[in-house]
Design an enzyme around this catalytic site. Structure first.
Site, PDB file in Angstrom:
ATOM      1  N   ASP A 210       0.864  -1.184   0.000  1.00  0.00           N
ATOM      2  CA  ASP A 210       0.000   0.000   0.000  1.00  0.00           C
ATOM      3  C   ASP A 210       0.903   1.237   0.000  1.00  0.00           C
ATOM      4  O   ASP A 210       1.482   1.578   1.027  1.00  0.00           O
ATOM      5  CB  ASP A 210      -0.918   0.011   1.236  1.00  0.00           C
ATOM      6  CG  ASP A 210      -2.011  -1.054   1.172  1.00  0.00           C
ATOM      7  OD1 ASP A 210      -1.771  -2.104   0.543  1.00  0.00           O
ATOM      8  OD2 ASP A 210      -3.091  -0.839   1.748  1.00  0.00           O
TER       9      ASP A 210
ATOM     10  N   LYS B 216      -6.916   3.441  -3.336  1.00  0.00           N
ATOM     11  CA  LYS B 216      -7.364   3.438  -1.935  1.00  0.00           C
ATOM     12  C   LYS B 216      -7.583   4.878  -1.495  1.00  0.00           C
ATOM     13  O   LYS B 216      -6.805   5.770  -1.851  1.00  0.00           O
ATOM     14  CB  LYS B 216      -6.284   2.736  -1.096  1.00  0.00           C
ATOM     15  CG  LYS B 216      -6.515   2.726   0.403  1.00  0.00           C
ATOM     16  CD  LYS B 216      -5.394   1.928   1.075  1.00  0.00           C
ATOM     17  CE  LYS B 216      -5.370   2.124   2.578  1.00  0.00           C
ATOM     18  NZ  LYS B 216      -4.253   1.413   3.234  1.00  0.00           N
TER      19      LYS B 216
ATOM     20  N   LYS C 205     -10.318   0.347  -2.495  1.00  0.00           N
ATOM     21  CA  LYS C 205     -10.206   0.128  -1.047  1.00  0.00           C
ATOM     22  C   LYS C 205     -10.504   1.411  -0.279  1.00  0.00           C
ATOM     23  O   LYS C 205      -9.674   2.303  -0.245  1.00  0.00           O
ATOM     24  CB  LYS C 205      -8.799  -0.383  -0.696  1.00  0.00           C
ATOM     25  CG  LYS C 205      -8.596  -0.613   0.817  1.00  0.00           C
ATOM     26  CD  LYS C 205      -7.198  -1.164   1.110  1.00  0.00           C
ATOM     27  CE  LYS C 205      -6.922  -1.233   2.596  1.00  0.00           C
ATOM     28  NZ  LYS C 205      -5.572  -1.778   2.892  1.00  0.00           N
TER      29      LYS C 205
END
Length: 318
Positions: free
Chosen positions: A155, A218, A254
């Site tokens: 991430d 995300k 996400k």
């Protein structure tokens, strides 16, 4: 995980034409929260689906091998076996989608999951999380270290400065380098949407991130003042849809930060279903970044099975 997104050449013509109608987006997001809700068995089924899409997360300064071990155990046994047995779901292999930790804790996580005989991936934040204000070389080294230690998902955080100053080529190039450093690990790109200034910037940053080869986009680190909100989610999902129509490549989504209740999780699942359809409602293309969400979902499932609510201390901690 789903097939990798190979990305595409940066299309500045596409980026420059974008203008998001903020009042319309906010109005639509407000309507989503007042829509139909699912009840009883349907709700329980949706909540179990949500569990399988959670990246169970700990990103604290006081993380230790022992609380990582506990987190990994909870990821492999997210809902009490007794409850699953009543629902005839005890043999369906329900786990969370991944565990998400700092690079320094990746090795601990791999070890704990291996001891539990579970093959769920370890995701690691990297690239100067959460602010992204570290030199590029340091960010790239951090990705490589996490991958070497066994992280199968990374991430990354973008440099918000590049978005705020309109440096789209710079953003594209930075994310391409991150993608290269990830190797075979899937890359989730955190936009830090609460710090991007406008929904138009959220759309543009989403699109550049996907053009540069992000496998997921995300919303947030969970550390900003404003994290995952429905208007932002709506804009990012529309960007994912536009990118899919143009390239045929599916990119995951996400939301993270501030998603604490079962009701929140159901709202995000409904938004996904409405905007992208059932094929996106699986862990390969949808994740919920959360640390305390699982406790509330398990509590709601306990109520579904027994007709009463458990005290939080009666259910195993995440």
């Amino acid at each position: 995980m789903s097939a990798r997104n190979p990305g595409m050449e940066l299309d500045l013509g596409w980026i420059s034409k974008v203008q998001v109608n903020q009042p319309a987006v906010i109005r639509h997001a407000e309507q989503i929260q007042t829509r139909r809700t699912v009840k009883k068995d349907w709700q329980a089924a949706w909540l179990l689906r949500a569990v399988t899409c959670i990246d169970l997360t700990t990103l604290s300064g006081d993380d230790t091998p022992s609380n990582i071990h506990r987190l990994c155990y909870k990821a492999t046994h997210p809902i009490s076996e007794d409850l699953l047995r009543v629902m005839d779901m005890h043999d369906k292999g329900i786990t969370t989608a991944a565990v998400c930790v700092y690079p320094a804790r990746v090795a601990d996580s791999i070890k704990a999951l291996k001891a539990a005989g579970c093959n769920i991936p370890v995701a690691s934040v990297a690239t100067g999380f959460p602010a992204g204000q570290t030199p590029l070389q340091t960010k790239l080294d951090e990705i490589r270290i996490a991958v070497e230690d066994g992280a199968r998902e990374i991430d990354i955080v973008i440099s918000r400065t590049l978005v705020l100053t309109g440096q789209w080529e710079g953003l594209y190039e930075e994310i391409r380098q991150f993608r290269q450093a990830c190797g075979d690990a899937h890359m989730k790109t955190i936009l830090g949407t609460g710090e991007l200034g406008s929904l138009t910037n959220v759309y543009k940053a989403s699109m550049v991130a996907m053009m540069a080869g992000s496998d997921f986009i995300k919303t947030s680190t969970g550390k900003e003042a404003v994290n995952a909100t429905l208007p932002v989610g709506l804009v990012m999902l529309r960007a994912i849809r536009d990118f899919y129509w143009k390239t045929g490549n599916k990119v995951g989504f996400k939301p993270a930060g501030g998603i604490r209740t079962a009701k929140d999780a159901l709202t995000w699942l409904m938004l996904m279903k409405e905007e992208l359809g059932d094929e996106w409602l699986k862990p390969e293309l949808f994740r919920l970044g959360a640390s305390s969400l699982l406790a509330d979902i398990e509590r709601q499932i306990y109520h579904h099975v027994t007709g009463r609510y458990a005290a939080y201390h009666n259910l195993a901690m995440a």
